[in-house]
Design an enzyme around this catalytic site. Structure first.
Site, PDB file in Angstrom:
ATOM      1  N   GLY A  44       0.833  -1.201   0.000  1.00  0.00           N
ATOM      2  CA  GLY A  44       0.000   0.000   0.000  1.00  0.00           C
ATOM      3  C   GLY A  44       0.863   1.245   0.000  1.00  0.00           C
ATOM      4  O   GLY A  44       1.938   1.271  -0.610  1.00  0.00           O
TER       5      GLY A  44
ATOM      6  N   GLN B   9       2.827   2.905   2.347  1.00  0.00           N
ATOM      7  CA  GLN B   9       4.219   2.754   2.793  1.00  0.00           C
ATOM      8  C   GLN B   9       4.901   1.580   2.099  1.00  0.00           C
ATOM      9  O   GLN B   9       6.062   1.684   1.687  1.00  0.00           O
ATOM     10  CB  GLN B   9       4.285   2.548   4.317  1.00  0.00           C
ATOM     11  CG  GLN B   9       4.018   3.798   5.120  1.00  0.00           C
ATOM     12  CD  GLN B   9       5.082   4.875   4.937  1.00  0.00           C
ATOM     13  OE1 GLN B   9       6.268   4.598   4.876  1.00  0.00           O
ATOM     14  NE2 GLN B   9       4.647   6.117   4.837  1.00  0.00           N
TER      15      GLN B   9
ATOM     16  N   HIS C 254       5.248   2.218  12.130  1.00  0.00           N
ATOM     17  CA  HIS C 254       4.473   2.895  13.180  1.00  0.00           C
ATOM     18  C   HIS C 254       4.397   1.919  14.349  1.00  0.00           C
ATOM     19  O   HIS C 254       4.298   0.708  14.146  1.00  0.00           O
ATOM     20  CB  HIS C 254       3.078   3.235  12.633  1.00  0.00           C
ATOM     21  CG  HIS C 254       2.158   3.894  13.609  1.00  0.00           C
ATOM     22  ND1 HIS C 254       2.552   4.906  14.451  1.00  0.00           N
ATOM     23  CD2 HIS C 254       0.830   3.681  13.871  1.00  0.00           C
ATOM     24  CE1 HIS C 254       1.531   5.291  15.185  1.00  0.00           C
ATOM     25  NE2 HIS C 254       0.480   4.559  14.851  1.00  0.00           N
TER      26      HIS C 254
ATOM     27  N   ASP D  26       2.875  10.506  16.778  1.00  0.00           N
ATOM     28  CA  ASP D  26       2.289  10.318  15.448  1.00  0.00           C
ATOM     29  C   ASP D  26       0.762  10.404  15.510  1.00  0.00           C
ATOM     30  O   ASP D  26       0.131  11.104  14.718  1.00  0.00           O
ATOM     31  CB  ASP D  26       2.724   8.957  14.889  1.00  0.00           C
ATOM     32  CG  ASP D  26       2.282   8.766  13.454  1.00  0.00           C
ATOM     33  OD1 ASP D  26       2.907   9.381  12.567  1.00  0.00           O
ATOM     34  OD2 ASP D  26       1.312   8.024  13.210  1.00  0.00           O
TER      35      ASP D  26
HETATM   36  N1  LIG Z   1       0.015   5.725   4.972  1.00  0.00           N
HETATM   37  C1  LIG Z   1       1.163   6.259   5.374  1.00  0.00           C
HETATM   38  O1  LIG Z   1       1.756   7.084   4.684  1.00  0.00           O
HETATM   39  C2  LIG Z   1       1.793   5.877   6.670  1.00  0.00           C
HETATM   40  C3  LIG Z   1       1.590   4.629   7.230  1.00  0.00           C
HETATM   41  N2  LIG Z   1       2.322   4.215   8.297  1.00  0.00           N
HETATM   42  C4  LIG Z   1       2.163   2.861   8.805  1.00  0.00           C
HETATM   43  O2  LIG Z   1       2.481   1.929   7.760  1.00  0.00           O
HETATM   44  C5  LIG Z   1       1.727   0.727   7.946  1.00  0.00           C
HETATM   45  C6  LIG Z   1       0.974   0.417   6.662  1.00  0.00           C
HETATM   46  O3  LIG Z   1       0.002   1.447   6.475  1.00  0.00           O
HETATM   47  P1  LIG Z   1      -0.400   1.969   5.012  1.00  0.00           P
HETATM   48  O4  LIG Z   1       0.787   1.965   4.136  1.00  0.00           O
HETATM   49  O5  LIG Z   1      -1.171   3.221   5.222  1.00  0.00           O
HETATM   50  O6  LIG Z   1      -1.392   0.813   4.561  1.00  0.00           O
HETATM   51  P2  LIG Z   1      -2.320   0.763   3.238  1.00  0.00           P
HETATM   52  O7  LIG Z   1      -3.730   0.677   3.705  1.00  0.00           O
HETATM   53  O8  LIG Z   1      -1.944   1.828   2.298  1.00  0.00           O
HETATM   54  O9  LIG Z   1      -1.893  -0.627   2.583  1.00  0.00           O
HETATM   55  C7  LIG Z   1      -2.018  -1.818   3.257  1.00  0.00           C
HETATM   56  C8  LIG Z   1      -1.509  -2.958   2.404  1.00  0.00           C
HETATM   57  O10 LIG Z   1      -1.676  -4.159   3.139  1.00  0.00           O
HETATM   58  C9  LIG Z   1      -2.351  -5.097   2.317  1.00  0.00           C
HETATM   59  N3  LIG Z   1      -3.024  -6.077   3.135  1.00  0.00           N
HETATM   60  C10 LIG Z   1      -4.226  -5.981   3.740  1.00  0.00           C
HETATM   61  N4  LIG Z   1      -4.498  -7.142   4.383  1.00  0.00           N
HETATM   62  C11 LIG Z   1      -3.419  -7.950   4.161  1.00  0.00           C
HETATM   63  C12 LIG Z   1      -3.082  -9.299   4.516  1.00  0.00           C
HETATM   64  N5  LIG Z   1      -3.951 -10.011   5.243  1.00  0.00           N
HETATM   65  N6  LIG Z   1      -1.878  -9.830   4.124  1.00  0.00           N
HETATM   66  C13 LIG Z   1      -1.019  -9.104   3.386  1.00  0.00           C
HETATM   67  N7  LIG Z   1      -1.291  -7.842   2.987  1.00  0.00           N
HETATM   68  C14 LIG Z   1      -2.475  -7.290   3.386  1.00  0.00           C
HETATM   69  C15 LIG Z   1      -3.262  -4.255   1.454  1.00  0.00           C
HETATM   70  O11 LIG Z   1      -3.682  -5.015   0.333  1.00  0.00           O
HETATM   71  P3  LIG Z   1      -4.512  -4.354  -0.896  1.00  0.00           P
HETATM   72  O12 LIG Z   1      -3.459  -3.653  -1.691  1.00  0.00           O
HETATM   73  O13 LIG Z   1      -5.133  -5.515  -1.574  1.00  0.00           O
HETATM   74  O14 LIG Z   1      -5.492  -3.415  -0.252  1.00  0.00           O
HETATM   75  C16 LIG Z   1      -2.293  -3.115   1.107  1.00  0.00           C
HETATM   76  O15 LIG Z   1      -1.429  -3.495   0.071  1.00  0.00           O
HETATM   77  C17 LIG Z   1       0.841   0.976   9.159  1.00  0.00           C
HETATM   78  O16 LIG Z   1       1.510   0.495  10.298  1.00  0.00           O
HETATM   79  C18 LIG Z   1       0.746   2.511   9.221  1.00  0.00           C
HETATM   80  O17 LIG Z   1       0.459   3.024  10.506  1.00  0.00           O
HETATM   81  C19 LIG Z   1       3.289   5.002   8.856  1.00  0.00           C
HETATM   82  C20 LIG Z   1       3.538   6.248   8.362  1.00  0.00           C
HETATM   83  C21 LIG Z   1       2.736   6.819   7.310  1.00  0.00           C
HETATM   84  C1  LIG Z   2      -0.131  12.247   8.900  1.00  0.00           C
HETATM   85  C2  LIG Z   2      -0.611  10.842   8.695  1.00  0.00           C
HETATM   86  C3  LIG Z   2       0.438   9.781   8.974  1.00  0.00           C
HETATM   87  O1  LIG Z   2       0.792   9.821  10.344  1.00  0.00           O
HETATM   88  C4  LIG Z   2       1.665  10.048   8.149  1.00  0.00           C
HETATM   89  C5  LIG Z   2       1.548  10.114   6.691  1.00  0.00           C
HETATM   90  O2  LIG Z   2       2.731  10.229   8.680  1.00  0.00           O
HETATM   91  C6  LIG Z   2      -0.150   8.401   8.680  1.00  0.00           C
HETATM   92  O3  LIG Z   2      -0.095   7.543   9.565  1.00  0.00           O
HETATM   93  O4  LIG Z   2      -0.613   8.156   7.546  1.00  0.00           O
END
Ligand SMILES: NC(=O)C1=CN([C@@H]2O[C@H](COP(=O)(O)OP(=O)(O)OC[C@H]3O[C@@H](n4cnc5c(N)ncnc54)[C@H](OP(=O)(O)O)[C@@H]3O)[C@@H](O)[C@H]2O)C=CC1
Ligand SMILES: CC[C@](O)(C(C)=O)C(=O)O
Length: 359
Positions: free
Chosen positions: A37, A39, A119, A202
């Site tokens: 996704g 990250q 995170h 965060d």
């Molecule tokens: N969004 C951000 O910019 C930030 C996120 N984080 C942290 O990063 C981590 C990921 O968040 P984020 O990137 O937002 O997540 P997303 O929602 O963007 O993506 C999640 C991914 O996980 C996949 N997924 C869901 N269920 C499963 C499973 N059972 N097995 C394997 N893969 C699975 C999804 O599949 P599908 O593609 O099919 O939906 C997708 O590819 C979290 O801990 C978040 O707190 C930290 C800083 C910033």
């Molecule tokens: C500001 C939202 C965030 O904390 C980030 C992009 O750093 C998140 O978890 O998506």
């Protein structure tokens, strides 16, 4: 006159830059990114471009399988990827981590492997329990995944936090620094923290200022102008579009630097009216929310909402999507192709489908 804050600051965090880190700690290892996704796709692509050996772990029906394969990655089932890897980045949503961990990660997590998070939610709030013989580290870019990728491509980076929760191998710190370098973090600076501090700050930032606070402020300003009879286009530019331009100046040269660029009339209004709008009562509510994050109340509420099928959350999402500012914004952004035109984004699509060149 606005009173000065009742504290002074001195820089406290240990900081690392490019010269303090090298990729050797991760180059000879197999790296698995579980989830592709926001990250996940950014770390995976940046590490691949840094010459690392990266595989992607996904569930069978993931909509991101095809995107990852098109981008040249080997995609495995999650359990298989964990079994094959030395370092495993858990890049699935925080609420999904417990089930993925129990089913696919824990059974394949042998002694000496390294679990990496962006995170600290799952570890700090104890939604999973990790055995003592594995490393548990964090590499948390302070920005959205899509920005982590776009900055890297432009030879820049996003400031990044690292933290070590468990160092079973004695190599945890070097792996974290190597990973941070591989994703471009050391170009901007890598800051040492711990899981508690990252998790609390965060959540506070995203709820109170960056996402929750900012979108509530923007909507309140927009509604106030439109309800008073002003054209929605004017309200959109004043309360949303120009906010980015002002924040860009703050990021480049601080609040003082932003005030250098704005008119004196704007600056006088800024310093005399701003504190009356965001007043002491707002700070009191911020302190209350900080407490709810620190004592786990928010984490409990969010986990329960997720486990009950997100009924309330989804109803709010539907209402938010109907806000008039979205309609006006879609039309106005359509006139500015460099902003992505009238690009529509929604939760049903792969986050990774916005990687440049992947569509
Ligand atoms: N969004 C951000 O910019 C930030 C996120 N984080 C942290 O990063 C981590 C990921 O968040 P984020 O990137 O937002 O997540 P997303 O929602 O963007 O993506 C999640 C991914 O996980 C996949 N997924 C869901 N269920 C499963 C499973 N059972 N097995 C394997 N893969 C699975 C999804 O599949 P599908 O593609 O099919 O939906 C997708 O590819 C979290 O801990 C978040 O707190 C930290 C800083 C910033
Ligand atoms: C500001 C939202 C965030 O904390 C980030 C992009 O750093 C998140 O978890 O998506």
């Amino acid at each position: 006159m606005q009173p000065a804050p009742p504290f002074t600051v001195s820089m406290a965090a240990k900081i690392y830059t490019d010269k303090d880190a090298n990729l050797s700690s991760i180059k000879r290892k197999k790296l698995a990114v579980i989830g592709f996704g926001s990250q996940g796709h950014a770390h995976a692509l940046n590490l691949k471009d840094s010459g690392c050996d990266v595989v992607i772990g996904l569930y069978a029906k993931s909509k991101s399988r095809e995107v990852a394969q098109k981008l040249g990655f080997e995609v495995m089932d999650t359990a298989e990827a964990v079994a094959a890897a030395d370092v495993i980045f858990v890049a699935v949503p925080d609420t999904v981590i417990p089930s993925v961990y129990e089913k696919d990660i824990a059974p394949n997590l042998t002694k000496g492997k390294c679990l990496l998070f962006s995170h600290g939610f799952a570890i700090h709030f104890g939604t999973i329990e990790v055995p003592e013989d594995v490393d548990v580290i964090m590499v948390a870019p302070k920005g959205p995944g899509h920005t982590v990728r776009s900055q890297f491509v432009e030879k820049k980076g996003v400031p990044t936090l690292i933290a070590i929760h468990q160092d079973a191998t004695g190599k945890a710190h070097k792996i974290a620094l190597g990973w941070a370098k591989g994703i471009g973090g050391t170009r901007a600076g890598v800051f040492e923290t711990n899981f508690r501090e990252e998790t609390v700050t965060d959540l506070f930032g995203e709820q109170v200022v960056l996402c929750g606070g900012a979108s509530a402020l923007v909507k309140a300003g927009f509604e106030t102008l439109v309800e008073a009879g002003y054209q929605p286009e004017m309200a959109y530019f004043e309360c949303l579009h120009e906010l980015k331009l002002i924040v860009d100046l703050m990021v480049e040269s601080g609040i003082a630097g932003m005030r250098f660029s704005i008119s004196e009339t704007a600056e006088y209004g800024d310093v005399t009216v701003g504190p009356k709008i965001i007043d002491a009562s707002v700070k009191k509510r911020m302190q209350k929310q900080l407490k709810a994050i620190e004592d786990g109340k928010f984490a409990k509420e969010w986990t329960e909402e997720y486990n009950n099928g997100c009924k309330n959350f989804n109803a709010i999402r539907r209402e938010e999507a109907k806000h008039p500012i979205e309609k006006v914004g879609t039309k106005l952004r359509g006139m500015m192709s460099w902003l992505g035109g009238a690009k529509k984004v929604g939760k049903g699509q792969s986050q990774a489908s916005y990687v440049s060149g992947s569509k």
